[in-house]
Design an enzyme around this catalytic site. Structure first.
Site, PDB file in Angstrom:
ATOM      1  N   ARG A  72       0.751  -1.145  -0.091  1.00 50.66           N
ATOM      2  CA  ARG A  72      -0.113  -0.030  -0.145  1.00 50.66           C
ATOM      3  C   ARG A  72       0.846   1.261  -0.142  1.00 50.66           C
ATOM      4  O   ARG A  72       1.901   1.200   0.601  1.00 50.66           O
ATOM      5  CB  ARG A  72      -0.948   0.013   1.257  1.00 50.66           C
ATOM      6  CG  ARG A  72      -1.907  -1.274   1.274  1.00 50.66           C
ATOM      7  CD  ARG A  72      -2.729  -1.255   2.093  1.00 50.66           C
ATOM      8  NE  ARG A  72      -3.374  -2.490   2.721  1.00 50.66           N
ATOM      9  CZ  ARG A  72      -4.321  -3.167   1.974  1.00 50.66           C
ATOM     10  NH1 ARG A  72      -4.804  -2.634   1.013  1.00 50.66           N
ATOM     11  NH2 ARG A  72      -4.833  -4.379   2.539  1.00 50.66           N
ATOM     12  N   ASP A 129     -16.141  -7.272  -3.324  1.00 47.23           N
ATOM     13  CA  ASP A 129     -16.846  -5.959  -3.189  1.00 47.23           C
ATOM     14  C   ASP A 129     -16.692  -4.895  -4.391  1.00 47.23           C
ATOM     15  O   ASP A 129     -16.756  -3.669  -4.108  1.00 47.23           O
ATOM     16  CB  ASP A 129     -16.288  -5.308  -1.754  1.00 47.23           C
ATOM     17  CG  ASP A 129     -14.775  -4.963  -1.968  1.00 47.23           C
ATOM     18  OD1 ASP A 129     -14.088  -5.389  -2.729  1.00 47.23           O
ATOM     19  OD2 ASP A 129     -14.116  -4.341  -1.183  1.00 47.23           O
ATOM     20  N   ARG A 171     -14.173  -6.867   4.616  1.00 49.67           N
ATOM     21  CA  ARG A 171     -14.213  -5.222   4.917  1.00 49.67           C
ATOM     22  C   ARG A 171     -15.644  -4.838   4.955  1.00 49.67           C
ATOM     23  O   ARG A 171     -16.435  -5.333   5.815  1.00 49.67           O
ATOM     24  CB  ARG A 171     -13.674  -4.484   3.608  1.00 49.67           C
ATOM     25  CG  ARG A 171     -12.034  -4.681   3.475  1.00 49.67           C
ATOM     26  CD  ARG A 171     -11.309  -3.402   3.618  1.00 49.67           C
ATOM     27  NE  ARG A 171      -9.988  -3.612   3.002  1.00 49.67           N
ATOM     28  CZ  ARG A 171      -9.289  -2.682   2.294  1.00 49.67           C
ATOM     29  NH1 ARG A 171     -10.126  -1.543   2.082  1.00 49.67           N
ATOM     30  NH2 ARG A 171      -8.107  -2.897   2.231  1.00 49.67           N
TER      31      ARG A 171
HETATM   32  P1  ATP Z   1      -8.367  -4.617  -1.094  1.00 51.27           P
HETATM   33  O1  ATP Z   1      -9.367  -3.600  -0.796  1.00 51.27           O
HETATM   34  O2  ATP Z   1      -8.248  -5.802  -1.513  1.00 51.27           O
HETATM   35  O3  ATP Z   1      -7.013  -4.380   0.022  1.00 51.27           O
HETATM   36  P2  ATP Z   1      -7.242  -2.227  -2.846  1.00 51.27           P
HETATM   37  O4  ATP Z   1      -6.837  -2.085  -3.780  1.00 51.27           O
HETATM   38  O5  ATP Z   1      -8.693  -1.534  -2.491  1.00 51.27           O
HETATM   39  O6  ATP Z   1      -7.324  -3.697  -2.398  1.00 51.27           O
HETATM   40  P3  ATP Z   1      -6.148  -0.077  -1.193  1.00 51.27           P
HETATM   41  O7  ATP Z   1      -4.883  -0.042  -0.068  1.00 51.27           O
HETATM   42  O8  ATP Z   1      -7.338   0.582  -0.960  1.00 51.27           O
HETATM   43  O9  ATP Z   1      -6.363  -1.613  -1.666  1.00 51.27           O
HETATM   44  O10 ATP Z   1      -5.258   0.583  -2.607  1.00 51.27           O
HETATM   45  C1  ATP Z   1      -4.108   0.049  -3.155  1.00 51.27           C
HETATM   46  C2  ATP Z   1      -3.119   0.943  -3.538  1.00 51.27           C
HETATM   47  O11 ATP Z   1      -3.756   1.805  -4.428  1.00 51.27           O
HETATM   48  C3  ATP Z   1      -2.947   2.280  -2.340  1.00 51.27           C
HETATM   49  O12 ATP Z   1      -1.921   2.037  -1.112  1.00 51.27           O
HETATM   50  C4  ATP Z   1      -2.430   3.436  -3.147  1.00 51.27           C
HETATM   51  O13 ATP Z   1      -1.174   3.411  -3.548  1.00 51.27           O
HETATM   52  C5  ATP Z   1      -3.290   3.358  -4.398  1.00 51.27           C
HETATM   53  N1  ATP Z   1      -4.274   4.083  -4.416  1.00 51.27           N
HETATM   54  C6  ATP Z   1      -5.419   4.120  -3.447  1.00 51.27           C
HETATM   55  N2  ATP Z   1      -6.508   5.127  -3.709  1.00 51.27           N
HETATM   56  C7  ATP Z   1      -5.631   5.836  -4.576  1.00 51.27           C
HETATM   57  C8  ATP Z   1      -6.183   7.223  -5.079  1.00 51.27           C
HETATM   58  N3  ATP Z   1      -7.012   7.910  -4.938  1.00 51.27           N
HETATM   59  N4  ATP Z   1      -5.216   7.746  -6.156  1.00 51.27           N
HETATM   60  C9  ATP Z   1      -4.005   7.227  -6.710  1.00 51.27           C
HETATM   61  N5  ATP Z   1      -3.603   6.053  -5.912  1.00 51.27           N
HETATM   62  C10 ATP Z   1      -4.517   5.430  -5.064  1.00 51.27           C
END
Ligand code: ATP
Length: 319
Positions: A72, A129, A171
């Site tokens: 992340r 989700d 989540r």
């Molecule tokens: P999961 O829900 O399974 O954990 P996810 O992809 O939703 O997966 P997140 O931690 O929300 O997991 O997002 C992964 C990464 O995507 C973040 O750590 C960040 O680097 C990038 N990211 C998230 N939101 C944004 C945004 N608004 N703009 C740019 N990059 C983003």
């Protein structure tokens, strides 16, 4: 397009490796070069990028986790972070990117696309989700892991005539709780989408106990409350001996099921087809067993919905 990149980001999910494999093999099949970006967007900013060959993705289809690692990155949410990422893509001559992850990952992909870098999202998360796809990669495996655990807990619950509260991941979504609860004949399923029924849960428990039931299983989604809090409330309301199991990260790992491997292979390959045809800023998915694609922004603005018919069925079968 001659060169594409692939990365995994957010929480890992079983089947991500199968998706990476599909992207790499399908791209090479079409004479593209493929670059693996390690540690998600963090690795992209840091230039942790290497060329992948057919053999680089051998012997991974059956493995959980992700060979590209995941991370992340708060920095990537900033314009400066995205600029660093784009610089690295330019440096390596990468013209398009396939990202495997959840909604956060897709937000990052949208940002890159808006800045001229075509990205395609592949839904990989155990939570199921993401709107715009019936299933996400990893959901089926996590579900089966949960079912296996509940089956085992049920033996002890019966032997000791106890009530068990099982806290599962998801989540803010109730899919893992709903599907596992239905598949395991849980007496009660508590999900964020329908979080108003504690009295009913208690009534059902008491009814079952009076009718001579030897055990009760309550599945609660982490998005509602913690298993421990719920267990205390149940004990206070019923005086039934109650135990809690929080399945935690056991739900995320493990070898992907056949269903997840096939889904990952189909979605990964489809993402390559789309990026080659010039599409950008979209995610791939599966609806009614057909491959589909949707604009990422449109998907992110939609609310994920749980199957309420299934929820009703679970109640009818656990009277
Ligand atoms: P999961 O829900 O399974 O954990 P996810 O992809 O939703 O997966 P997140 O931690 O929300 O997991 O997002 C992964 C990464 O995507 C973040 O750590 C960040 O680097 C990038 N990211 C998230 N939101 C944004 C945004 N608004 N703009 C740019 N990059 C983003």
């Amino acid at each position: 397009m001659k060169k594409i990149g692939v990365l995994t980001s957010g929480g890992d999910a079983p089947g991500m490796n199968a998706a990476i494999r599909a992207v790499v093999r399908k791209a090479i099949y079409h004479n593209l070069e493929v670059y693996g970006i390690k540690h998600g967007y963090q690795g992209l900013m840091e230039g942790s990028i290497e060329k992948l060959e057919l053999g680089s993705v051998g012997d991974i289809i059956q493995r959980g986790g992700t060979m590209l690692y995941s991370a992340r990155s708060e920095e990537f949410k900033t314009e400066e972070g995205q600029r660093k990422g784009i610089e690295q893509l330019k440096k390596h001559g990468i013209e398009g990117l396939i990202v495997i992850g959840g909604d956060g990952t897709f937000r990052g992909a949208k940002k890159l696309t808006e800045q001229g870098y075509p990205c395609i999202g592949v839904p990989g998360t155990i939570d199921n989700d993401i709107p715009g796809t019936d299933f996400t990669i990893g959901f089926d495996t996590a579900l089966n892991t949960i079912i296996d655990a509940i089956d085992k807990i049920r033996d002890t619950a019966t032997s000791h005539e106890r009530t068990y509260v099982i806290e599962v991941m998801g989540r803010d979504a109730g899919d893992l709780a709903l599907w596992s609860g239905l598949a395991d004949g849980a007496e009660s399923i508590i999900i964020p989408e329908m979080d108003d029924e504690f009295d009913e849960v208690i009534e059902r428990l008491k009814r079952g106990h009076e009718r001579g039931k030897k055990h009760s299983i309550i599945v609660v989604a982490e998005g509602v409350t913690s298993g421990h809090k719920l267990s205390r409330r149940v004990e206070e309301a019923t005086e039934l001996e109650t135990r809690v199991t929080v399945l935690g990260h056991t739900q995320r790992g493990g070898s992907p099921t056949a269903s997840d491997r096939v889904l990952a292979s189909r979605l990964g390959a489809y993402a390559v087809d789309l990026i080659m045809s010039g599409k950008a800023g979209i995610m791939v998915g599966i609806e009614n067993n057909q491959l589909v694609n949707h604009d990422i922004l449109e998907v992110l603005n939609r609310e994920h919905k749980v199957d309420l018919e299934m929820y009703q069925l679970s109640k009818e079968l656990s009277i």
